[in-house]
Scaffold this motif. Structure first.
Motif, PDB file in Angstrom:
ATOM      1  N   MET A 229      10.662   5.898 107.159  1.00  0.00           N
ATOM      2  CA  MET A 229      10.570   4.839 106.439  1.00  0.00           C
ATOM      3  C   MET A 229      10.060   5.267 104.774  1.00  0.00           C
ATOM      4  SD  MET A 229       9.129   1.539 108.769  1.00  0.00           S
ATOM      5  CE  MET A 229       7.656   2.598 109.234  1.00  0.00           C
ATOM      6  N   ASN A 230      10.646   4.748 103.870  1.00  0.00           N
ATOM      7  CA  ASN A 230      10.178   4.991 102.572  1.00  0.00           C
ATOM      8  C   ASN A 230       9.512   3.889 102.050  1.00  0.00           C
ATOM      9  OD1 ASN A 230       9.692   6.701 100.063  1.00  0.00           O
ATOM     10  ND2 ASN A 230      11.747   5.949  99.465  1.00  0.00           N
ATOM     11  N   LEU A 231       8.044   4.095 102.250  1.00  0.00           N
ATOM     12  CA  LEU A 231       7.329   2.751 102.010  1.00  0.00           C
ATOM     13  C   LEU A 231       6.343   3.150 100.841  1.00  0.00           C
ATOM     14  CD1 LEU A 231       6.428   1.112 105.316  1.00  0.00           C
ATOM     15  CD2 LEU A 231       8.164   0.430 103.705  1.00  0.00           C
TER      16      LEU A 231
ATOM     17  N   LEU B  50       9.733  -8.439 112.648  1.00  0.00           N
ATOM     18  CA  LEU B  50      10.017  -7.979 111.440  1.00  0.00           C
ATOM     19  C   LEU B  50       8.518  -7.682 110.367  1.00  0.00           C
ATOM     20  CD1 LEU B  50      13.273  -9.110 109.438  1.00  0.00           C
ATOM     21  CD2 LEU B  50      12.717  -6.721 110.260  1.00  0.00           C
ATOM     22  N   CYS B  51       8.526  -6.631 109.946  1.00  0.00           N
ATOM     23  CA  CYS B  51       7.125  -6.550 109.180  1.00  0.00           C
ATOM     24  C   CYS B  51       7.476  -6.238 107.764  1.00  0.00           C
ATOM     25  CB  CYS B  51       6.467  -5.067 109.690  1.00  0.00           C
ATOM     26  SG  CYS B  51       5.967  -5.114 111.376  1.00  0.00           S
ATOM     27  N   TYR B  52       6.626  -6.951 106.811  1.00  0.00           N
ATOM     28  CA  TYR B  52       6.755  -6.698 105.547  1.00  0.00           C
ATOM     29  C   TYR B  52       5.707  -6.030 104.823  1.00  0.00           C
ATOM     30  CZ  TYR B  52      10.737  -9.837 106.067  1.00  0.00           C
ATOM     31  OH  TYR B  52      11.859 -10.465 106.549  1.00  0.00           O
TER      32      TYR B  52
ATOM     33  N   HIS C 244       9.270  -4.572 101.223  1.00  0.00           N
ATOM     34  CA  HIS C 244      10.009  -3.760 102.324  1.00  0.00           C
ATOM     35  C   HIS C 244       9.754  -4.304 103.449  1.00  0.00           C
ATOM     36  CE1 HIS C 244       9.223  -1.147  98.557  1.00  0.00           C
ATOM     37  NE2 HIS C 244      10.256  -0.448  99.230  1.00  0.00           N
TER      38      HIS C 244
ATOM     39  N   HIS D 198      10.299  -3.662 107.379  1.00  0.00           N
ATOM     40  CA  HIS D 198      10.337  -2.706 108.497  1.00  0.00           C
ATOM     41  C   HIS D 198      10.100  -3.139 109.868  1.00  0.00           C
ATOM     42  CE1 HIS D 198       5.932  -1.974 108.936  1.00  0.00           C
ATOM     43  NE2 HIS D 198       5.813  -2.346 107.729  1.00  0.00           N
TER      44      HIS D 198
ATOM     45  N   ASP E 283       7.873  -1.539 112.366  1.00  0.00           N
ATOM     46  CA  ASP E 283       6.535  -1.051 113.054  1.00  0.00           C
ATOM     47  C   ASP E 283       5.361  -1.593 112.876  1.00  0.00           C
ATOM     48  OD1 ASP E 283       4.956   0.502 114.237  1.00  0.00           O
ATOM     49  OD2 ASP E 283       5.244   2.242 112.902  1.00  0.00           O
TER      50      ASP E 283
ATOM     51  N   ASN F 187       0.080  -5.283 106.569  1.00  0.00           N
ATOM     52  CA  ASN F 187       1.659  -5.913 106.790  1.00  0.00           C
ATOM     53  C   ASN F 187       1.655  -7.202 107.274  1.00  0.00           C
ATOM     54  OD1 ASN F 187       3.609  -3.250 106.598  1.00  0.00           O
ATOM     55  ND2 ASN F 187       1.551  -2.573 107.683  1.00  0.00           N
TER      56      ASN F 187
END
Length: 386
Positions: free
Chosen positions: A1-3, A271-273, A277, A279, A281, A289
Motif C-alpha cells: 500500500m502506498n499510503l 474497507l478502511c480509509y 485512500h 485500503h 487492513d 483509519n
C-alpha cells in the motif's frame, strides 16, 4: 500500500490504542470479536477514530460525505424531512452529524420553506465532532443555532424525523467465515510478536443464528467471508421502541441482501480509509483509519418490521434526490453565476450519477403512523428488491 504517513503525534496516539487493545485481548482470554476491535478502533474514548480528534471530513480529511460536496444535498433532503414533520411533529434528530453541515443546510432550507422545526437534536458520540458541529452552526446559521441541542442518548419518546447519513456503515460488524466444515466468527488475537492477527472460532449465539439464516454461496473448498451488523439491527430496534409517530430516513452505501452476498463478494465489503485512500487492513494504525462495511438493507428492513415499524420506502440516492427536487434547488442558482453554478452542477452529477454516489448509496425509510406515501419514494421505489 502506498499510503501517506501519519505524523509522529498521530502514531503515538495510535500506539496508545494498540496497547489498550492488547490489554483487552489478554483480559478476554486471547481473542476478541472483530466487532469489539472495530468499536475500540473507532470509538475508544480519546483514542478511537471518531473520538480522538483527527480531522476526518472534507478535502483535508479521510473522506467526503454528500453534505461536504454541496448544500444541494441538504436542500433536497429538506423536502422529505418537511413532509415527515408535517405528518408527525415539528422535530428533527440527526444521528452522527459529522461537521454539522447537513444540519445547517437543512435548517436554512426549512427556514426558506417556512417549515422550521421546533427543535433539532444531534446524537453525537464524539466530543471533538460536537465542537465542530457547534462551530459550524454558529458560523452558518447563528440565528437558528438556539434550536439545536446535543443529546447524550436516544430519547425516551420521539415524534418527528430522524436523519442518519452514513451512520450504519460505521457501526461495529461481526466478521463471519462460512466454510465446508461449519460457520466461524473471525476475531482478533495477538501474534508471537504482539501484533494483531486474525483468529477464527466456531460461531455462537446471535452471530451463529444470524449467519445460519443467510443463504450465502458456500464454497466447495476455501471460505466465504462477510459481515453481519448486529449493532445496526439493535439500534433500529431501540428506535422503534421510542418512535411514536414519524419516520427514520437512513442514507448509506450498501445493497439488498440478494446483491450483498454474491459470489463476487467472497471476501466481504470491509474497507478502511486514510486521507482519501481506501485500503483493506484494519490493523494498520488503529484509531487513525475509518473502518466501514457496506449495509445489508434487507437486514435493516427486517429489523424495522420485526420491531413494529412500517417499511415506507427504499430506493437509491439519485431517485430520492430527484423526487425531492434537487434539480429545482439547482435551478435557484442562476446560470449567470458562472463558476458557482458549474461547481454546483458537477456536485449534483456526483450525488446522482449511476457510476458515482447515485446508485451506490441507498435510502430507506422506516416509520410509524404516517398516512401518506413519502415524497422521496413516489417514483422509483425498490421495496420489491428487499
Amino acid at each position: 500500500m502506498n499510503l501517506p504517513q501519519p505524523s509522529p503525534d498521530a502514531l503515538a496516539q495510535s500506539e496508545r490504542l494498540v496497547s489498550r487493545l492488547r490489554s483487552l485481548i489478554e483480559a478476554q482470554g486471547g481473542w476478541i470479536s472483530f466487532a469489539t476491535y472495530m468499536a475500540e478502533a473507532l470509538y475508544a474514548p480519546g483514542l478511537g477514530y471518531y473520538s480522538g480528534g483527527a480531522h476526518k471530513f472534507g478535502p483535508g480529511g479521510d473522506f467526503i460525505t454528500a453534505p461536504e460536496l454541496t448544500p444541494l444535498f441538504g436542500q433536497a433532503l429538506a423536502a422529505q424531512v418537511q413532509q415527515i414533520m408535517d405528518l408527525s411533529a415539528p422535530h428533527i434528530i440527526e444521528a452522527g452529524a459529522g461537521t454539522g453541515l447537513l444540519a445547517a443546510d437543512l435548517l436554512l432550507e426549512l427556514e426558506h420553506r417556512g417549515a422550521l422545526p421546533e427543535s433539532y437534536g444531534i446524537l453525537e458520540v464524539s466530543g471533538e465532532l460536537r465542537e465542530r458541529q457547534f462551530d459550524t452552526l454558529a458560523a452558518k446559521v447563528p440565528h437558528l443555532a438556539s434550536r439545536v441541542r446535543w443529546l447524550d442518548g436516544l430519547p425516551e419518546r420521539f415524534s418527528g424525523a430522524l436523519v442518519a447519513n452514513e451512520v450504519l456503515d460505521v457501526m461495529p460488524v461481526h466478521l463471519v467465515a462460512w466454510r465446508p466444515d461449519g460457520i466461524f466468527e473471525r476475531g482478533v488475537a495477538l501474534g508471537a510478536d504482539g501484533t494483531f492477527v486474525w483468529a477464527d472460532q466456531p460461531a455462537t449465539g446471535k452471530v451463529a443464528e444470524a449467519a445460519a439464516a443467510l443463504d450465502v454461496p458456500l464454497p466447495d473448498e476455501g471460505e466465504y467471508v462477510s459481515e453481519i451488523n448486529l449493532a445496526g439491527r439493535a439500534w433500529i430496534t431501540e428506535w422503534a421502541a421510542r418512535l411514536e409517530r414519524g419516520a427514520m430516513l437512513l442514507v448509506d452505501y450498501g445493497y439488498p441482501r440478494a446483491e450483498y452476498y454474491l459470489d463476487s463478494r467472497a471476501t466481504g465489503t470491509l474497507l478502511c480509509y486514510f486521507r482519501h485512500h481506501a485500503h483493506g487492513d484494519p490493523f494498520l494504525w488503529p484509531g487513525l483509519n475509518d473502518i466501514t462495511a457496506f449495509v445489508d438493507f434487507t437486514a435493516v428492513a427486517e429489523a424495522g418490521f420485526e420491531a413494529g415499524l412500517d417499511v415506507l420506502g427504499y430506493t437509491n440516492q439519485a431517485t430520492l434526490l430527484f423526487n425531492c427536487g434537487v434539480l429545482e434547488c439547482l435551478a435557484r442558482r442562476a446560470p449567470e453565476d458562472g463558476v458557482d453554478y458549474i461547481r454546483a452542477s458537477k456536485a449534483v452529477q456526483r450525488l446522482t450519477g449511476p457510476h458515482e454516489m447515485g446508485e451506490l448509496f441507498k435510502v430507506i425509510a422506516l416509520g410509524k403512523e404516517l398516512t401518506q406515501p413519502l415524497l422521496g419514494f413516489i417514483r422509483g421505489d425498490r421495496l420489491h428488491a428487499l
